[in-house]
Design a protein around this motif. Sequence first.
Motif, PDB file in Angstrom:
ATOM      1  N   PHE A  21      -3.237   0.477   7.073  1.00  0.00           N
ATOM      2  CA  PHE A  21      -3.343   1.092   7.591  1.00  0.00           C
ATOM      3  C   PHE A  21      -2.408   1.518   7.749  1.00  0.00           C
ATOM      4  CE2 PHE A  21      -3.039   1.074  12.339  1.00  0.00           C
ATOM      5  CZ  PHE A  21      -4.203   1.438  12.343  1.00  0.00           C
ATOM      6  N   THR A  22      -0.885   0.842   8.033  1.00  0.00           N
ATOM      7  CA  THR A  22       0.617   0.988   8.179  1.00  0.00           C
ATOM      8  C   THR A  22       0.548   1.883   7.637  1.00  0.00           C
ATOM      9  OG1 THR A  22       1.224  -0.919   8.841  1.00  0.00           O
ATOM     10  CG2 THR A  22       2.651   0.451   8.128  1.00  0.00           C
ATOM     11  N   VAL A  23       0.508   2.427   6.523  1.00  0.00           N
ATOM     12  CA  VAL A  23       0.783   3.675   5.636  1.00  0.00           C
ATOM     13  C   VAL A  23       0.200   4.938   6.356  1.00  0.00           C
ATOM     14  CG1 VAL A  23       0.571   5.532   3.539  1.00  0.00           C
ATOM     15  CG2 VAL A  23       1.389   2.347   3.366  1.00  0.00           C
ATOM     16  N   ASN A  24      -1.559   4.660   6.577  1.00  0.00           N
ATOM     17  CA  ASN A  24      -2.031   5.921   6.827  1.00  0.00           C
ATOM     18  C   ASN A  24      -1.580   6.490   7.764  1.00  0.00           C
ATOM     19  OD1 ASN A  24      -3.381   6.549   4.365  1.00  0.00           O
ATOM     20  ND2 ASN A  24      -5.124   4.346   4.908  1.00  0.00           N
ATOM     21  N   LYS A  25      -1.181   5.491   8.363  1.00  0.00           N
ATOM     22  CA  LYS A  25      -1.272   5.613  10.297  1.00  0.00           C
ATOM     23  C   LYS A  25       0.198   6.536  10.783  1.00  0.00           C
ATOM     24  CE  LYS A  25      -2.626   5.350  14.631  1.00  0.00           C
ATOM     25  NZ  LYS A  25      -4.430   6.560  15.247  1.00  0.00           N
ATOM     26  N   LEU A  26       1.333   5.987   9.798  1.00  0.00           N
ATOM     27  CA  LEU A  26       2.822   6.742   9.583  1.00  0.00           C
ATOM     28  C   LEU A  26       2.172   7.960   9.333  1.00  0.00           C
ATOM     29  CD1 LEU A  26       5.299   6.783  10.523  1.00  0.00           C
ATOM     30  CD2 LEU A  26       5.986   5.581   7.699  1.00  0.00           C
ATOM     31  N   ALA A  27       1.617   8.524   8.326  1.00  0.00           N
ATOM     32  CA  ALA A  27       1.033   9.408   7.689  1.00  0.00           C
ATOM     33  C   ALA A  27       0.819  10.671   9.164  1.00  0.00           C
ATOM     34  CB  ALA A  27       0.392   9.702   6.823  1.00  0.00           C
ATOM     35  N   GLU A  28      -0.272   9.874   9.435  1.00  0.00           N
ATOM     36  CA  GLU A  28      -0.893  10.793  10.972  1.00  0.00           C
ATOM     37  C   GLU A  28      -0.052  10.938  12.032  1.00  0.00           C
ATOM     38  OE1 GLU A  28      -4.473   9.487  14.242  1.00  0.00           O
ATOM     39  OE2 GLU A  28      -4.136   8.399  11.835  1.00  0.00           O
ATOM     40  N   ILE A  29       0.998  10.506  12.138  1.00  0.00           N
ATOM     41  CA  ILE A  29       2.009  10.135  13.207  1.00  0.00           C
ATOM     42  C   ILE A  29       3.102  11.363  12.930  1.00  0.00           C
ATOM     43  CG2 ILE A  29       4.080   9.627  14.298  1.00  0.00           C
ATOM     44  CD1 ILE A  29       2.655   6.688  14.433  1.00  0.00           C
ATOM     45  N   LEU A  30       2.816  11.596  11.450  1.00  0.00           N
ATOM     46  CA  LEU A  30       3.910  12.479  11.391  1.00  0.00           C
ATOM     47  C   LEU A  30       3.782  13.959  11.229  1.00  0.00           C
ATOM     48  CD1 LEU A  30       5.661  10.607   8.096  1.00  0.00           C
ATOM     49  CD2 LEU A  30       6.846  11.568  10.334  1.00  0.00           C
ATOM     50  N   ILE A  31       2.362  13.964  10.721  1.00  0.00           N
ATOM     51  CA  ILE A  31       1.128  15.164  10.799  1.00  0.00           C
ATOM     52  C   ILE A  31       2.019  15.912  12.160  1.00  0.00           C
ATOM     53  CG2 ILE A  31      -1.067  15.890  10.810  1.00  0.00           C
ATOM     54  CD1 ILE A  31      -1.103  14.158   8.085  1.00  0.00           C
ATOM     55  N   ALA A  39       0.948  23.477  10.441  1.00  0.00           N
ATOM     56  CA  ALA A  39       1.438  22.002  10.385  1.00  0.00           C
ATOM     57  C   ALA A  39       2.038  22.316   8.885  1.00  0.00           C
ATOM     58  CB  ALA A  39       0.868  20.944  10.612  1.00  0.00           C
ATOM     59  N   ASN A  40       3.026  22.242   8.489  1.00  0.00           N
ATOM     60  CA  ASN A  40       3.753  22.095   6.836  1.00  0.00           C
ATOM     61  C   ASN A  40       3.492  20.870   5.930  1.00  0.00           C
ATOM     62  OD1 ASN A  40       5.973  21.109   8.647  1.00  0.00           O
ATOM     63  ND2 ASN A  40       7.104  22.385   7.071  1.00  0.00           N
ATOM     64  N   ILE A  41       3.113  19.659   6.889  1.00  0.00           N
ATOM     65  CA  ILE A  41       3.285  18.517   6.193  1.00  0.00           C
ATOM     66  C   ILE A  41       1.416  17.835   5.656  1.00  0.00           C
ATOM     67  CG2 ILE A  41       3.538  17.582   8.700  1.00  0.00           C
ATOM     68  CD1 ILE A  41       4.656  14.865   7.057  1.00  0.00           C
ATOM     69  N   TYR A  42       1.062  17.675   4.349  1.00  0.00           N
ATOM     70  CA  TYR A  42      -0.514  17.119   4.836  1.00  0.00           C
ATOM     71  C   TYR A  42       0.217  15.128   3.729  1.00  0.00           C
ATOM     72  CZ  TYR A  42      -1.436  21.672   5.314  1.00  0.00           C
ATOM     73  OH  TYR A  42      -1.226  22.778   6.210  1.00  0.00           O
ATOM     74  N   LEU A  43      -1.203  15.100   4.164  1.00  0.00           N
ATOM     75  CA  LEU A  43      -1.917  13.422   3.614  1.00  0.00           C
ATOM     76  C   LEU A  43      -2.165  13.637   2.764  1.00  0.00           C
ATOM     77  CD1 LEU A  43      -0.934  10.194   3.178  1.00  0.00           C
ATOM     78  CD2 LEU A  43      -2.477  10.460   5.091  1.00  0.00           C
ATOM     79  N   ALA A  68       0.677  -1.151   0.078  1.00  0.00           N
ATOM     80  CA  ALA A  68      -0.355   0.530   0.030  1.00  0.00           C
ATOM     81  C   ALA A  68       1.332   1.071  -0.024  1.00  0.00           C
ATOM     82  CB  ALA A  68      -0.354  -0.003   1.440  1.00  0.00           C
ATOM     83  N   THR A  69       0.790   2.197  -0.936  1.00  0.00           N
ATOM     84  CA  THR A  69       1.639   3.609  -0.868  1.00  0.00           C
ATOM     85  C   THR A  69       0.776   4.468  -0.453  1.00  0.00           C
ATOM     86  OG1 THR A  69       2.704   2.237  -2.169  1.00  0.00           O
ATOM     87  CG2 THR A  69       2.856   4.698  -2.584  1.00  0.00           C
ATOM     88  N   GLY A  70       0.605   5.529   0.200  1.00  0.00           N
ATOM     89  CA  GLY A  70       0.257   6.792   0.130  1.00  0.00           C
ATOM     90  C   GLY A  70       1.265   8.007  -0.203  1.00  0.00           C
ATOM     91  N   SER A  93      11.147  13.084  -7.128  1.00  0.00           N
ATOM     92  CA  SER A  93      12.174  13.817  -7.679  1.00  0.00           C
ATOM     93  C   SER A  93      11.564  15.225  -7.860  1.00  0.00           C
ATOM     94  CB  SER A  93      13.512  13.332  -8.207  1.00  0.00           C
ATOM     95  OG  SER A  93      14.385  14.127  -9.069  1.00  0.00           O
ATOM     96  N   ASP A  94      12.665  16.387  -7.720  1.00  0.00           N
ATOM     97  CA  ASP A  94      11.767  17.772  -7.846  1.00  0.00           C
ATOM     98  C   ASP A  94      10.600  18.058  -7.521  1.00  0.00           C
ATOM     99  OD1 ASP A  94      14.325  18.013  -9.571  1.00  0.00           O
ATOM    100  OD2 ASP A  94      13.529  17.546 -10.779  1.00  0.00           O
ATOM    101  N   THR A  95       9.792  17.341  -6.405  1.00  0.00           N
ATOM    102  CA  THR A  95       8.550  17.944  -6.294  1.00  0.00           C
ATOM    103  C   THR A  95       8.798  18.158  -4.354  1.00  0.00           C
ATOM    104  OG1 THR A  95       7.618  15.483  -5.246  1.00  0.00           O
ATOM    105  CG2 THR A  95       6.936  16.103  -8.082  1.00  0.00           C
ATOM    106  N   GLU A  96       7.377  18.807  -4.195  1.00  0.00           N
ATOM    107  CA  GLU A  96       7.571  18.110  -2.364  1.00  0.00           C
ATOM    108  C   GLU A  96       7.286  17.428  -1.858  1.00  0.00           C
ATOM    109  OE1 GLU A  96       5.255  21.869  -2.570  1.00  0.00           O
ATOM    110  OE2 GLU A  96       6.298  23.260  -2.066  1.00  0.00           O
ATOM    111  N   LEU A  97       6.969  16.016  -3.073  1.00  0.00           N
ATOM    112  CA  LEU A  97       6.608  15.187  -2.020  1.00  0.00           C
ATOM    113  C   LEU A  97       7.503  14.041  -1.881  1.00  0.00           C
ATOM    114  CD1 LEU A  97       3.850  15.390  -5.457  1.00  0.00           C
ATOM    115  CD2 LEU A  97       3.225  16.058  -3.101  1.00  0.00           C
ATOM    116  N   PHE A  98       7.167  13.325  -1.384  1.00  0.00           N
ATOM    117  CA  PHE A  98       7.316  11.468  -0.673  1.00  0.00           C
ATOM    118  C   PHE A  98       6.962  10.397  -0.627  1.00  0.00           C
ATOM    119  CE2 PHE A  98       7.159  13.468   3.890  1.00  0.00           C
ATOM    120  CZ  PHE A  98       6.812  12.593   4.211  1.00  0.00           C
ATOM    121  N   THR A  99       6.366   9.380  -1.206  1.00  0.00           N
ATOM    122  CA  THR A  99       5.777   8.256  -1.077  1.00  0.00           C
ATOM    123  C   THR A  99       5.827   7.589   0.452  1.00  0.00           C
ATOM    124  OG1 THR A  99       6.657   7.315  -2.423  1.00  0.00           O
ATOM    125  CG2 THR A  99       4.871   8.403  -3.114  1.00  0.00           C
TER     126      THR A  99
END
Length: 429
Positions: free
Chosen positions: A120-130, A141-145, A41-43, A101-107
Amino acid sequence: MQLIDYLNVLNRRKGIIIATLVFTLLIIVVGVTQVPPKYTATGTVRILTAKAGGADYVDYDIEYAKRLVGTYTQIAISDPVLTKLSEYVSPLPNISVEIKSDTELFTISAEDVDPEVAQFTVNKLAEILILESREVYGGDANIYLIEPAALPEKPSTTNPLLVLGLGICMAVIVGIGLAFIFENLDTRIYTTNEMRQVAKLSVIGDIGTSPRADELLINHPILAEAFRRLRTNIFSPKGHSSYKTFLITSPVPKDGRSTITANLGVIAGQSGWKVIIVDADLRNPSQHKIFDVENEIGLNDLLHRSVKNLGDTIQSTIHPNVDLLPSGPPPYTPEVLDSEDLTLLLEALKEKYDIVLIDTHSSFSVTDPAVLAPKVDSVLLVMRCGWDRREVLQATLTHLGQVDANIMGIIANRTQLGSRGRALRHNRN
């Protein structure tokens, strides 16, 4: 080597190729059945970069943005974050982070045997980072899923059929490689071409595989024709008409020497020549068994002078023009072969018969053939395909060469002619 030689190698070593293929398939089957498929799974997460300037002019700090994205990707897989994540998911799936590369994005990607756990792991990890970002920057906050992970429907691991196909290809390649390695390590001689190359002698006979090793083969049409060709090559060529005594030997036992001798004698008798076969293999005599006659008196008795009349030792056979001088009963003392009596005996047989065929022991292990070779007109060397080794053949030729043996050529035994003969016989029936 020609193409046919390479194909012959593969045919001889097909067992190695098959074994390699089977072993590889077993490993693949076990691996595919025991290792469950995994889902990924990828977010996608966006980091807002800092900017400066006014309403009319905006200046983006690109270098800072790169550092900021790199920082968050490292935070995502840091121990404190993964520790918090493990409170919700245990054990943790395989987690990876990749910067676009050359974006503000990471997966953020997670791989697990359970697709729901991976999602669930991907979405939960993104939530923890936020949440971590909000603690640092407050409400700004400067980070968004921007793209939550979806539930994967198909496994991300390699297709088992593709693995199977690649495995088969690799197994065949490895098997072929092993086949040629074993061929190079194997010093046995398999073809008549190899016999010619190693011995530097002509192959004057090509005898196929026989139904039985000790059988007279004259009634076998294909093999009988092979013996007729051998008879022509030995007895008819110009320059050999004066040859009457022939010593038939082989490098090692079980080359089929005695059977070749018996069949050659029978086929020569059919041409009208008077033939006698002398069983001079006093270590392991077999001619009396092949012709199914008694062995109560023979060569051994003559050489020990317990019998003085040559005619008492010679036996007629059921085959026209073919007589047999068997070895006689034991005890055998091969030393008597190196005697003047044997020389005189051969002279007497030459007076009485057109052809004298002398069956003797193999040349590599004993000295009997080397003792007898100078007493005869010519030596015939029987070799069995796939049985004799190069070093043994070379040693045999050295032994015979040291006594100036007149080797006419090689009789190749148990060649591929046997397979052709069975096919022809099957088609005829």
